[in-house]
Every structure is written in C-alpha cells, then in structure tokens.
Design a protein around this motif. Structure first.
Motif, PDB file in Angstrom:
ATOM      1  N   GLU A 207       0.821  -1.210   0.000  1.00  0.00           N
ATOM      2  CA  GLU A 207       0.000   0.000   0.000  1.00  0.00           C
ATOM      3  C   GLU A 207       0.854   1.258   0.000  1.00  0.00           C
ATOM      4  O   GLU A 207       0.340   2.345  -0.180  1.00  0.00           O
ATOM      5  N   ASP A 296     -13.457  12.279  -2.208  1.00  0.00           N
ATOM      6  CA  ASP A 296     -12.333  11.369  -2.428  1.00  0.00           C
ATOM      7  C   ASP A 296     -12.003  10.577  -1.182  1.00  0.00           C
ATOM      8  O   ASP A 296     -11.476   9.473  -1.256  1.00  0.00           O
ATOM      9  N   LEU A 297     -12.285  11.157  -0.037  1.00  0.00           N
ATOM     10  CA  LEU A 297     -12.002  10.445   1.200  1.00  0.00           C
ATOM     11  C   LEU A 297     -13.197   9.616   1.643  1.00  0.00           C
ATOM     12  O   LEU A 297     -13.232   9.126   2.759  1.00  0.00           O
ATOM     13  N   ASN A 368     -14.871  16.061  11.804  1.00  0.00           N
ATOM     14  CA  ASN A 368     -15.008  14.613  11.926  1.00  0.00           C
ATOM     15  C   ASN A 368     -13.655  13.962  12.219  1.00  0.00           C
ATOM     16  O   ASN A 368     -12.669  14.221  11.539  1.00  0.00           O
ATOM     17  N   ILE A 370     -12.439  10.925  11.917  1.00  0.00           N
ATOM     18  CA  ILE A 370     -11.831  10.106  10.856  1.00  0.00           C
ATOM     19  C   ILE A 370     -11.201  11.019   9.810  1.00  0.00           C
ATOM     20  O   ILE A 370     -10.071  10.811   9.363  1.00  0.00           O
ATOM     21  N   PHE A 371     -11.955  12.045   9.457  1.00  0.00           N
ATOM     22  CA  PHE A 371     -11.499  12.976   8.432  1.00  0.00           C
ATOM     23  C   PHE A 371     -10.204  13.651   8.864  1.00  0.00           C
ATOM     24  O   PHE A 371      -9.241  13.742   8.097  1.00  0.00           O
ATOM     25  N   HIS A 373      -8.036  12.585  11.004  1.00  0.00           N
ATOM     26  CA  HIS A 373      -6.930  11.629  11.017  1.00  0.00           C
ATOM     27  C   HIS A 373      -6.451  11.276   9.624  1.00  0.00           C
ATOM     28  O   HIS A 373      -5.286  10.923   9.440  1.00  0.00           O
ATOM     29  N   ARG A 374      -7.338  11.338   8.675  1.00  0.00           N
ATOM     30  CA  ARG A 374      -6.916  11.064   7.302  1.00  0.00           C
ATOM     31  C   ARG A 374      -6.012  12.171   6.763  1.00  0.00           C
ATOM     32  O   ARG A 374      -5.226  11.941   5.840  1.00  0.00           O
ATOM     33  N   VAL A 378      -0.427  14.618   7.125  1.00  0.00           N
ATOM     34  CA  VAL A 378      -0.190  13.888   5.880  1.00  0.00           C
ATOM     35  C   VAL A 378       0.370  14.854   4.844  1.00  0.00           C
ATOM     36  O   VAL A 378      -0.148  15.955   4.675  1.00  0.00           O
ATOM     37  N   MET A 526       0.727   6.592   1.505  1.00  0.00           N
ATOM     38  CA  MET A 526      -0.055   5.441   1.085  1.00  0.00           C
ATOM     39  C   MET A 526      -0.903   5.842  -0.111  1.00  0.00           C
ATOM     40  O   MET A 526      -1.064   7.032  -0.396  1.00  0.00           O
ATOM     41  N   ILE A 527      -1.442   4.841  -0.778  1.00  0.00           N
ATOM     42  CA  ILE A 527      -2.228   5.154  -1.981  1.00  0.00           C
ATOM     43  C   ILE A 527      -3.380   6.089  -1.625  1.00  0.00           C
ATOM     44  O   ILE A 527      -3.665   7.047  -2.332  1.00  0.00           O
ATOM     45  N   ALA A 528      -4.012   5.804  -0.484  1.00  0.00           N
ATOM     46  CA  ALA A 528      -5.129   6.651  -0.075  1.00  0.00           C
ATOM     47  C   ALA A 528      -4.664   8.070   0.220  1.00  0.00           C
ATOM     48  O   ALA A 528      -5.426   9.025   0.057  1.00  0.00           O
ATOM     49  N   ASP A 529      -3.409   8.226   0.644  1.00  0.00           N
ATOM     50  CA  ASP A 529      -2.882   9.565   0.910  1.00  0.00           C
ATOM     51  C   ASP A 529      -2.676  10.336  -0.386  1.00  0.00           C
ATOM     52  O   ASP A 529      -2.872  11.549  -0.427  1.00  0.00           O
ATOM     53  N   VAL A 531      -4.463  10.209  -2.926  1.00  0.00           N
ATOM     54  CA  VAL A 531      -5.781  10.763  -3.242  1.00  0.00           C
ATOM     55  C   VAL A 531      -6.025  12.030  -2.439  1.00  0.00           C
ATOM     56  O   VAL A 531      -6.474  13.050  -2.969  1.00  0.00           O
TER      57      VAL A 531
ATOM     58  N   SER B 242     -12.768   6.089  -4.823  1.00  0.00           N
ATOM     59  CA  SER B 242     -11.821   7.107  -5.240  1.00  0.00           C
ATOM     60  C   SER B 242     -10.382   6.618  -5.170  1.00  0.00           C
ATOM     61  O   SER B 242      -9.496   7.242  -5.709  1.00  0.00           O
ATOM     62  N   GLU B 243     -10.152   5.497  -4.507  1.00  0.00           N
ATOM     63  CA  GLU B 243      -8.788   4.985  -4.464  1.00  0.00           C
ATOM     64  C   GLU B 243      -8.600   3.841  -5.450  1.00  0.00           C
ATOM     65  O   GLU B 243      -7.729   3.862  -6.293  1.00  0.00           O
ATOM     66  N   GLN B 337      -5.024   2.828   9.368  1.00  0.00           N
ATOM     67  CA  GLN B 337      -5.952   3.192  10.445  1.00  0.00           C
ATOM     68  C   GLN B 337      -6.991   2.105  10.649  1.00  0.00           C
ATOM     69  O   GLN B 337      -7.437   1.853  11.774  1.00  0.00           O
TER      70      GLN B 337
END
Lengths: 546, 420
Positions: A207, A296-297, A368, A370-371, A373-374, A378, A526-529, A531, B242-243, B337
């Motif tokens: 990842e 996107d998140l 939020n 979660i938001f 922390h994402r 980063v 990470m890939i999600a990052d 984004v 989106s990923e 996470q």
C-alpha cells in the motif's frame, strides 16, 4: 528595494553582465548575457538583500529569424520586489544553462519550454517532452513550425478523411516494470480521484507508495498557440477554459494584461462587478475543491451539499453573464454587462443563507475525527519546499507564507476592501499538511463572503465598459497580468508586436507548479494519501496542461 | 425445523416418517425449497433495500433519489437488475477465466449460506443448529476466498489491491466480531440462534444489550466489526471508489457484477439480524413466551409466526437504516488506520467485554439486586445515547429547515407521497 537599486547592484556584481535595461509595461526587466544566466540567478537568489526566493515562470519567445528570448520572472516574497531577467539566445543553438538546481519549479518550466519552443537547457536532469508525446518531432510554438499531417496514422487535421487505423502509439513514459519488488501501477489517466485526465505512475510497495510520477499533457489544448492566432478580444473565451472552476479569474488576468498593453482605464463600477463575480466564482471553486476532496475520502454527503450551494452561485452567474461555467464575462476595458440591483439583492440573500451552511459543513465533516486523522500530518509541504516549487495561492498560504496577490500586488479595487488572509497554522497537525490546505480554503470562503458584502455595499454607479477601439492594436510591448485565482496566481504574460494578434502568450497557472510537488511528497505515503494530496492541492487537469 | 417440515410433508402424503425408507428424498426437496426461499428473500430484500438506501441517501444529501420507475421509484431495483441481467458478461482476455467466473458465486454463496441459521420468527428458521453462531462465523470465511479470487483472477492491479485489502480486512475483523459475539454466547449458554433469543426476553431490560455494561459495549463492537466485514463505509476500503476505482469487482459487469451487489446488500440483512438475534431480543413479543407460541396450533400458530416475523423485521430494519445513515455520513479510513482500529481498539475491547461478562456471570446472581442495577445502568446509558441521537438529528434538521425556508420560501421536508 527599487528597480534602480537592483540593477545597480547587479551591475556591480556582474560588470559586463547587463546588456539592456528594458522599459516595458510589465515588471522591470533586465537583459543579461545568456552565458551568465545561472550565475546571475544564483546570486539573485542567495544575496540576502535581494533574496529572489520564487521563480514565477520561465518563458521562451521565438523571435525569428535570429533569436529566441528566454525570460525568467523572479519574485522575492520576503522583500516584496520583482525582477524580470531576459536572455537572448541564437535561434539555431538556443542553449542556456538550467536553473532547476536553484528552484525546483524550474524543472517543469524548462521541460515545457524545451518541448514547445526547443530551448535547450543544458545541465537539466531530465529534459524530456512534457506536453507532447515523447516521439513528437519539432517544437510547436516556434513561428516556423509546420504541423505534420499525421501522427502514427492518426490525421492531425480536422478535415482529413483518412480512416484511423489502430496504431502502436508509444506511451508518454517508458513503462518498465520496476525490479526491486515494487509494483508499477497507473493511477489515471482515467481514475476517479484525479478529477480529469491526469496520470500518476505509482511505484508501490504494497500500500505504500515509493514514488509517484505525474504524467501530464492529456488535456493540452495549446491555448498559448491558439492565442497567437486570435485577436486580443477573441482570446477571451479561451481563457476561461484554462481553469474551468475559476473562469472569472482567468478572464480577469487576460483582461488586465491586455488593458495594461493598451493603457485602458477600467471604470470603477466595472472593477466592482469584476470583484463580485470573481469572489462568487472563488467561493464556487473552493466549494468544488473542498467538496470533491471529502468525496475522495469517502464522504459523499458534504460534496452534494456543497454542490447544492454552488447551484445557486451558478444561477446567479447565469443572471450576471448568461453562462454557468465558462463565463467570458470580462471584456478588455470592463465587463460585458452590468450587475443589476435585483441580482445584487439575490447575492446578499444567498450570502445570508450560505454563512450558516458553512458551519453546517464544519459540523458534518471538518471536525469529523476520521477525516482529521486522514488529513492531519499527511504530506506536509514545508515553507522552503513550497517556495522552491513556486507553489502559489491557498497551497502556499497553508504552508505558512502570507502571500496573496490581492493584498501584496494589489489590483482592481481590492486595496479598498477589508479582508483577512488566512495562513496555515497547523490547526490539527503540522503547518502545511493536507488538513491545513483544506481548512484554509474553508476560511477563504468566509473571507470571500466578507469581500462580497463590502463590494455590494460599495458598488458605485457608472459605466461598466471603457471606450475601447473596435480593433485592438497595441504597440510592440510586453505586459504581465496576474490575479489571485482559486488555485493561486493566474498570470498572462503577453508580448505584442503591433498587430491585432499577440506575438506570444504565456499562461502561468497555480496547478502547473503544484503537480511536480506531488512527486516530491509522494515517497512513503499510502495510496489513499495520494488521493488526499491531489484533493488538498486542488489540482485540476486543464489548468496544468492549458 | 427442516426435519419437522419433512415429517409433516410425509405425514401429509400418508407415509409414516418413522418407517418411510426414502425419507432423505423429502429432506433434499425441502432443503432445495428452503434454499430457494432464502434466495428469493435475498433478492427481495437486497433489491428494495438498494432503493431504500438511495432514497435515504437522497434525503441525507437534500436531493430526491430514484423516483421514476414505479410509484416513488420503488421498482428502480427491478430496472437495475434487468439492466445488469441484459448486459454483456465481459471477461478480460488476460483474466484467469475459471476463477474469474466462479468468484462471484463464492462471495454470494458465503452470505447466502448464513441464511440457513438466521431466524426470522418463532419457528421460522431453516436449521436451528446447536452451533449456529459458530457456523455463521465460519461460513462467512467463504467471502474472503471469493473476493481474493475475484481480485486475483481479474488480472488488474487495482482489483488485486481490492482483493488483498478485502482479505486482510475480513480476516482481521472476524476476530473482534467473534469475540464480542462470544460474550453473548457466554451469557446465553448456547450457540443456537433460537436458543440465544429464548435466553432473552421481549422487554428491552431483558435484552442482552442492556443486560450489563460489558454486553452493552460488546453490542457496539460487534456492530462496528460486522459493518467492517460487510465492506461498508467507513470501512469500504476494498471497493473504495476514489482509491481503487471499484476494488476487487472492477472488471466485472452484467450478472456477475450483480452477484457482488446482491451479496453486499444481502449482507446488510445479515449484519442487522445477527445484532438483533444476539443483542436485541430477536423476535420476542412482550407477554408471549416462546413456549406458548410453540404450543399454539393451527391459525393461531401461523398468526404468531407472522407477528414474530414482523417484530424481527422491524428491529432489523432500524439497524439497517442506522448502517445506511452511517455510510452516508462518515468518510473512509485509511488502510493502516483500519488495522489500528481493529487490533488496538476492537480486539482488546472485545476481550475486555468477554472477561467482564465472565466475571459478572461468576459473581452476580441472576435476578438479584446487583443484576438489576447493572441492567438499569446499561438501559439508562442506551436511552441517553438514543435520546442524544434523536435530539441532535432533530436540532440539525430544524436548523437546516429554517435556513431552507428562508432561502427558498418553501418547506425542506415534504412527505414522500408529495415528492416531485
């Protein structure tokens, strides 16, 4: 420091370096000896009194038959002075030393100028084509460029009737699989997170991204070339295609450049109309930017709520100029039509409605956990890196640099308006992380509301267009019109030659410099990052490619 | 139940179940019919619930949602199904054909097999296994294999990412899910689904969720981890649009794609009904003990069955609505996470609940003062959460309504029958 002092110091440091001190309509310009370019740039950057920390743009202008001019627009954000360096290169061997070791942003600027104009930047680490395919022949922005009839069997002319056969088209970049247990994966050109046609070549270890290489040029519509073939007024509709989310600002940039060339004074009411339209547009753009980032998140709802609000802006825009996306509202010397009282009341009513909605958005997503922390911590973009990469606009401010063209290089009626310039403070993490970039945009929306309220209250009566000749023929000169667009500086560097068409147009956009910084920040994300980074830098493809 | 139905049919045919030599044939037929019933249920649940979810999402996002096919769009799911059914079943040239074609069935099968032990009413259960809960936890393992298979065989790097993420996520979240359900098993003393329901009562203070604070906590842990197992936001990483574009089913189209969707929305029911069975008292009706229902005959028997079915569906629907609301509210976690949430919070939390329940079982005598005090505390906590939830939702709604009324001059909320 004034221009005279700068030239004097430059003359002392390089006694035979200055060829001509030019008197143009843009920032003060000096023509230096081409072989001294690198040394002068290094000195300008490192001298504590000059401290040119930012390279705005590198432009090459073809001047057949004998020369090509290379132009460096330099800026010192610390001392708030600018300087334009020029060098004249022989057209047959346009070699000049690279400055990509001084400013990281020069890397892509030089690649683009090599690609389109054929200027050979010696010592450049990676001088490949940026916009055109790697096996393209010739440099399209040269005046004597002849377009090939076909490219790998694909006709380049609109009225060609030859059937297109499936051809082996070489890809933009050589795609060798990396060896050391990494996986090469294409994020794009069509990927839900890239918002348009961008491509990232990710080398991933599971990842974790080891390297992300942006690959642009898919949306290159050669607006710079189109502008050379069009009249000054006729280029206006193309400028809002440069940035489809902030069309008003690019309109205004072009209008300002042309007005400076022609020496036109814009009526006061028109300036207010421009400010109102631009700030509304800025809100709309930030709504899409922050909304699509939250989408996107994985949070769809905030995006839809923002789009609902943007819909009202679109309706207002439709009332103002008849278009909802590509406005072409500005004219050289003013705006195309007046904003009537009813529309102004509508805007005020909408602002009253919208202000609490901002709080609702914060309740829904900004706070939020979660938001946060994402995004927090980063992809931190430090001040130094941001300056080196010539990052502009909200991304730069999120890194802690208080630089806003509306305040620092004032234009239009912004000096009369009272508004704050939010700066990233590391609200939930580090200064310059993704969360700062998001939150900064949300703060800017509130500042836009402030500006709009004042502008609506202050708007005077009067004409909305200056008396402008039917055919615009500015004398041979140069001008640089720049505005603070939602994604940073939208600059139009126009060179005229005395005819009714510009000789050379260079468009500098915020996203073009924001793209390579992703490559710099990517290792270890990470890939999600990735984004999240694309979303937080608010990169849109047409602005990168133009 | 299975045996009962088989015997009943044999008696109906004039055969003596005790001596009938081919009894297994009736059993097989009954199994087949029950599988069909379960399948039809999934189809008729998963389909309309997609419509429901989209309408609910529409409300949340202040838009309308599908309202064109049938009255208020209730037949939208049929149109979608027919569209998928008629689409080309595309198989990538480089795909591993066999695995690629088989994977959707495995995913769907994994979820459908759980319906064998899921109760719907007092006697409405396909097979009330003694190890029902264990079977349920085990059989969903098929889903891991299926999604990994789909991801691998598609020969697409994004799909592979999705498959691997899915495998990692499902395997990890099985653990807190299993542990938190084990506390229920401890409290109930049985793994049979009907047995667990019978151990609870009809009134909220008899439900396991409000039995003591540890089970109260276990309810949330279990719900969270089953949402994660069901790949729903905020845990929808394997198909994070989106990923990973669409994750492990990025290459699928047509009917095979539909199987994945069936599984996903069918799983909503599985999530909701496991929680209903284990924590919310299942189908129990106040004032009517399970024994009385079982003893009733004829029309009364079926009446009670219908009533218990209604109670069960109502409870499960509330949970389904909750899961849908969560999906349209929260953003997605990142993969590290996700793992941290599981291993650092959910697993220790579930173990803590398990230990707590053990201690309470040993120390607190049932129906003593301490037992009722614990129930009171849990119930109060539950009520507080429910009231806060409703109150906050209402406050947010009122604020939004006033804004909208001021701006547009019309009502934000309009009853469904007056939708445009």
């Amino acid at each position: 420091m004034t221009f005279a002092e700068i030239t004097q110091r430059l003359g002392t440091a390089f006694p035979d370096g200055i060829e001509v001190v030019e008197d143009t309509l843009m920032d003060p310009a000096v023509r230096i000896r081409a072989d001294l370019a690198h040394a002068v740039c290094l000195w300008l950057r490192d001298d504590p009194d000059l401290h040119m920390d930012t390279l705005r743009v590198i432009t090459a202008t073809d001047r057949p038959p004998e020369s090509i001019d290379v132009v460096w627009h330099l800026l010192s954000m610390r001392h708030r002075h600018t300087l334009v360096l020029k060098a004249r290169l022989p057209r047959e061997t346009p070699d000049v030393s690279t400055v990509s070791d001084l400013w990281a942003s020069a890397n892509w600027f030089e690649r683009e100028q090599w690609d389109l104009m054929g200027v050979n930047f010696t010592g450049h680490p990676d001088l490949r084509r940026l916009m055109m395919p790697i096996d393209w022949v010739g440099h399209p922005l040269r005046k004597d460029y002849v377009r090939p009839d076909s490219y790998h069997g694909i006709p380049t002319s609109r009225d060609a009737v030859t059937p297109v056969t499936r051809a082996e088209i070489p890809r933009h970049l050589p795609k060798a699989e990396p060896t050391d247990d990494l996986m090469l994966i294409n994020m794009g050109p069509v990927h839900p997170a890239t918002h348009g046609v961008l491509n990232f070549l990710l080398e991933t270890d599971g990842e974790i991204v080891r390297h992300a290489k942006p690959d642009v040029g898919y949306l290159h519509r050669s607006i710079e070339k189109i502008a050379e073939m069009n009249t000054y007024a006729g280029t206006m509709p193309y400028t809002d295609r440069v940035d489809y989310l902030g069309g008003m600002m690019t309109n205004q940039g072009w209008a300002m450049a042309c007005e400076r060339l022609l020496g036109i004074e814009v009526p006061r009411r028109a300036e207010f109309c421009r400010v109102i339209a631009c700030e509304l547009n800025r809100i709309a753009s930030h709504l899409v930017g922050t909304g699509s980032m939250s989408m996107d998140l994985g949070a769809y709802t905030p995006f839809i709520h923002w789009l609902r609000e943007r819909e009202t802006i679109n309706d207002i825009m439709e009332r103002i100029c008849g278009a909802r996306l590509t406005y072409t509202y500005m004219r050289i010397g003013g705006v195309c039509r007046d904003i009537d009282r009813e529309t102004l009341d509508k805007i005020s009513a909408w602002l009253d409605h919208f202000e609490p909605i901002c709080a609702e958005f914060d309740r829904l997503i900004t706070g939020n956990e979660i938001f946060v922390h994402r995004l927090a911590n980063v992809a931190v973009l430090t001040k130094e890196v941001a300056l080196s990469y010539s990052i502009v606009g909200p991304n730069l401010r999120a890194s802690g640099v208080k630089w806003d063209l509306r305040r620092d290089e004032p234009y239009s009626v912004y000096p009369e308006l009272d508004f704050d310039i939010p700066v990233g403070l590391g609200w939930r993490g580090t200064v310059g992380d993704c969360y700062d970039r998001l939150l900064l945009r949300l703060f800017e929306i509130r500042e836009c509301i402030k500006i709009l309220r004042q502008a609506i209250a202050m708007i005077p009566d009067g004409e909305v267009r200056a008396k402008v000749p039917r055919i615009l023929k500015p004398a041979a000169n140069e001008a640089y019109g720049r505005v603070e667009a939602p994604r940073g500086e939208a600059g139009f560097y126009v060179t005229s030659d005395g005819t009714d068409k510009p000789w050379r147009v260079r468009i500098r956009t915020g996203c073009f410099t924001a793209m390579p910084v992703i490559e710099h920040m990517s290792p270890g994300l990470m890939i999600a990052d990735i984004v999240a980074v694309i979303g937080s830098l608010d990169v849109i493809a047409p602005e990168v490619d133009r | 139940m299975l045996r009962d139905v088989a015997n009943w049919i044999e008696r109906l045919l004039g055969l003596d179940p005790a001596t009938f030599a081919y009894s297994w044939i009736t059993s097989v037929v009954v199994i087949g019919v029950m599988a069909l019933v379960a399948f039809v249920f999934i189809a008729f649940f998963a389909g309309p619930v997609t419509w429901w979810e989209r309408r609910l999402a529409g409300r949340i996002q202040s838009r309308i949602g599908p309202n064109r096919v049938g009255p208020q769009g209730v037949l939208q799911w049929l149109a979608d199904g027919i569209k998928c059914f008629l689409k080309e079943d595309l198989i990538p040239a480089q795909a591993d054909k066999g695995l690629y074609m088989f994977a959707p069935y495995l995913v769907f099968g994994g979820y459908m097999a759980t319906f064998a032990v899921l109760p719907f009413g007092a006697n409405l259960i396909a097979a009330d296994l003694d190890v029902g809960l264990l079977y349920l936890l085990a059989i969903t393992g098929l889903v891991v294999i299926g999604s990994l298979m789909a991801g691998w065989s598609s020969n697409n790097k994004w799909a592979l990412f999705g498959g691997i993420r899915s495998a990692a996520q499902l395997v990890s979240y099985e653990i807190p899910s299993a542990f938190s359900l084990m506390s229920v098993v401890l409290a109930a003393g049985t793994m049979s689904m009907q047995g667990i329901i019978r151990q609870q009562g009809a009134w909220p203070w008899d439900w396991f969720v409000f039995r003591n604070p540890f089970l109260f906590l276990a309810f949330f842990l279990s719900l969270t981890s089953s949402i994660a197992e069901g790949n729903r936001t905020p845990f929808d990483l394997p198909e994070g649009e989106s990923e990973l574009v669409a994750g492990y089913h990025v290459e699928y189209s047509g009917m095979r794609f539909l199987w994945f969707m069936f599984a996903e929305w069918g799983n909503l029911w599985v999530i909701a009904s496991i929680a209903t069975v284990c924590f919310l008292g299942g189908w129990q009706i106040p004032g009517m003990s399970p024994a009385e229902i079982a003893a009733s005959t004829g029309l009364a028997f079926w009446g009670w069955q219908a009533l218990t079915l209604g109670v069960f569906v109502a409870k499960a629907s509330v949970l389904v609505a909750f899961v849908i609301q969560v999906r349209w509210t929260l953003p997605r976690l990142r993969v590290d996470q996700l793992m941290i949430t599981c291993w650092k919070y959910l697993v220790p939390g579930a173990l803590f609940c398990l230990a707590g329940v053990l201690v309470l079982l040993a120390v607190v005598p049932e129906n003593g003062i301490a037992d009722w005090a614990l129930r009171g505390v849990s119930l109060a906590a539950g009520l507080a959460i429910a009231v806060a939830y409703v109150w906050k939702t209402r406050a947010a709604y009122m604020a939004d309504r006033d804004l909208y009324r001021r701006m547009e001059g019309k009502e934000l909320w309009y009853p469904p029958f007056r939708l445009p």
